[in-house]
Design an enzyme around this catalytic site. Structure first.
Site: not given
Ligand code: PLP
Length: 375
Positions: A173, A311, A230, A72
């Site tokens: 993924q 999400c 850090t 993210t």
């Molecule tokens: N991108 C994809 C394709 C994901 O499947 C996810 C996970 O839910 C993310 C981004 C977000 O990753 P993170 O949980 O490290 O923020």
């Protein structure tokens, strides 16, 4: 009751290698790698060795690797960078099947200047139908989190290179499920550890050569000036050990599961069944009943599955991936996502198939219908 975990695309348990590396580093490498004494220089050396190894796995130069909190953060960072450095009228091409951390960041920074890329019927981007010269940058994920459908990232990297525009690939993924080799060909790459047996809240961003992400997080000069804060060295070492220990799974038990339910649940469909897909993922359109009811029925029988991206799962019918593929809200509410791991064997997949059949009978019964399937 032992729960069988079929939601590995949302997150994974810490792998043994990831756990051992983390525990070892928590005991021995907990000093701040930027501290001035020699003891801290050893910790810095471990961090830099991890950077070299990750870069080598991706076929990239180590200076491009920025350790961060996950995909993210990396995805947000890229769009913020592009918003500040691309010409004011530049458009960014984005696949409409991206994760919300790309979709929302693209819309936040570019608004009307997002060009939604064309898809083929399986949900992969139609690589030859993209007007590369009309774009200032492109963002297309390697493998889709909801359907497992793969995008041709090598070809996209090549086409973007020829058009002289930067290409970002969210490989969250793909990593840990398919070979990482060659991914460094993408100008920008994002990944996160918790999808492949590493710790949550840890990931990386691969920058285009000569670029800096400084300014996304302001403060100290950590990560070679690209990201203030850090570094979490134990988490980084755990991420690397987890990635190195991943194995590529076999699609055969997943395929047998799919043929099984397609033959016993009338009207059932597997999204993207004819596309190149991750070997662990199955997005199944069920004949009736809302996905949340299936999820409950399966959990009662010991199986954890999902509606799609974690999400979005709080909002039934909100899947951007399936709506981009042309599915209506009512249909989307009947889709579940099943994602195994390399250690999910054919016995577990077969038990899941039987649990689907039993769940269907139970849901039918509670709806007052007579059961239509036999086990
Ligand atoms: N991108 C994809 C394709 C994901 O499947 C996810 C996970 O839910 C993310 C981004 C977000 O990753 P993170 O949980 O490290 O923020």
């Amino acid at each position: 009751m032992k729960l069988e975990f079929f939601d590995n695309n949302s997150t994974t348990p810490l792998s043994l290698a990831g756990m051992q590396a983390w525990e070892g580093a928590l005991a021995k490498s907990w000093l701040n790698p930027s501290s001035p004494y020699r003891a801290a220089a050893k910790v810095r050396a471990h961090l830099e060795a991890a950077r070299e190894k990750l870069a080598a796995l991706l076929d990239a130069k180590s200076e491009r690797v920025v350790f961060n909190s996950g995909a993210t953060e990396g995805n947000n960072c890229i769009f913020k960078m592009w918003a500040s450095e691309l010409p004011r009228d530049a458009r960014v091409g984005v696949s409409p099947t991206e994760h919300p951390s790309v979709l929302e960041a693209a819309q936040h920074y570019f608004g009307e200047r997002v060009t939604w890329l064309p898809l083929d019927p399986s949900g992969a981007v139609a690589v030859d139908s993209i007007a590369y010269n009309a774009l200032g940058a492109l963002s297309v994920m390697a493998a889709n989190n909801e359907t497992g459908v793969l995008n041709p990232w090598e070809k996209l990297a090549e086409n973007c290179g020829a058009a002289g525009i930067p290409y970002h690939c969210d490989a969250s993924q793909w990593l840990g499920k398919l070979p990482a080799k060659g991914l460094g060909a993408c100008d920008y790459l994002t990944g996160c550890a918790h999808k492949f047996g590493g710790p949550k809240g840890t990931g990386f961003l691969l920058l285009a050569e000569g670029k800096s992400s400084a300014g996304f997080q302001i403060g100290g000069p950590q990560e070679n000036g690209h990201r203030a804060g850090t570094e979490d060295v134990p988490a980084v070492l755990s991420m690397l050990a987890a990635l190195e220990s991943t194995t590529i799974g076999d699609a055969a038990p997943r395929d047998a599961f799919e043929s099984g339910i397609l033959s016993v649940l009338p009207g059932c469909e597997v999204v993207g069944i004819h596309a190149e897909r991750l070997w662990n993922t199955s997005a199944v359109l069920l004949p009736e009943f809302e996905n949340v009811r299936w999820i409950r029925a399966l959990e009662k029988r010991g199986f954890l599955i999902s509606t799609g991206s974690a999400c979005a799962s709080g909002k039934a019918g909100a899947s951007p991936v399936l709506s981009a593929m042309g599915y209506g809200a009512d249909t989307i509410r009947r889709v579940v996502r099943i994602s195994g791991s390399a250690t999910t064997d054919s016995t577990a997949w077969d038990a899941l198939r039987l649990a689907f059949v039993e769940s269907y009978a139970a849901l039918k019964k509670s709806a007052g219908d007579s059961p239509v399937v036999t086990i």
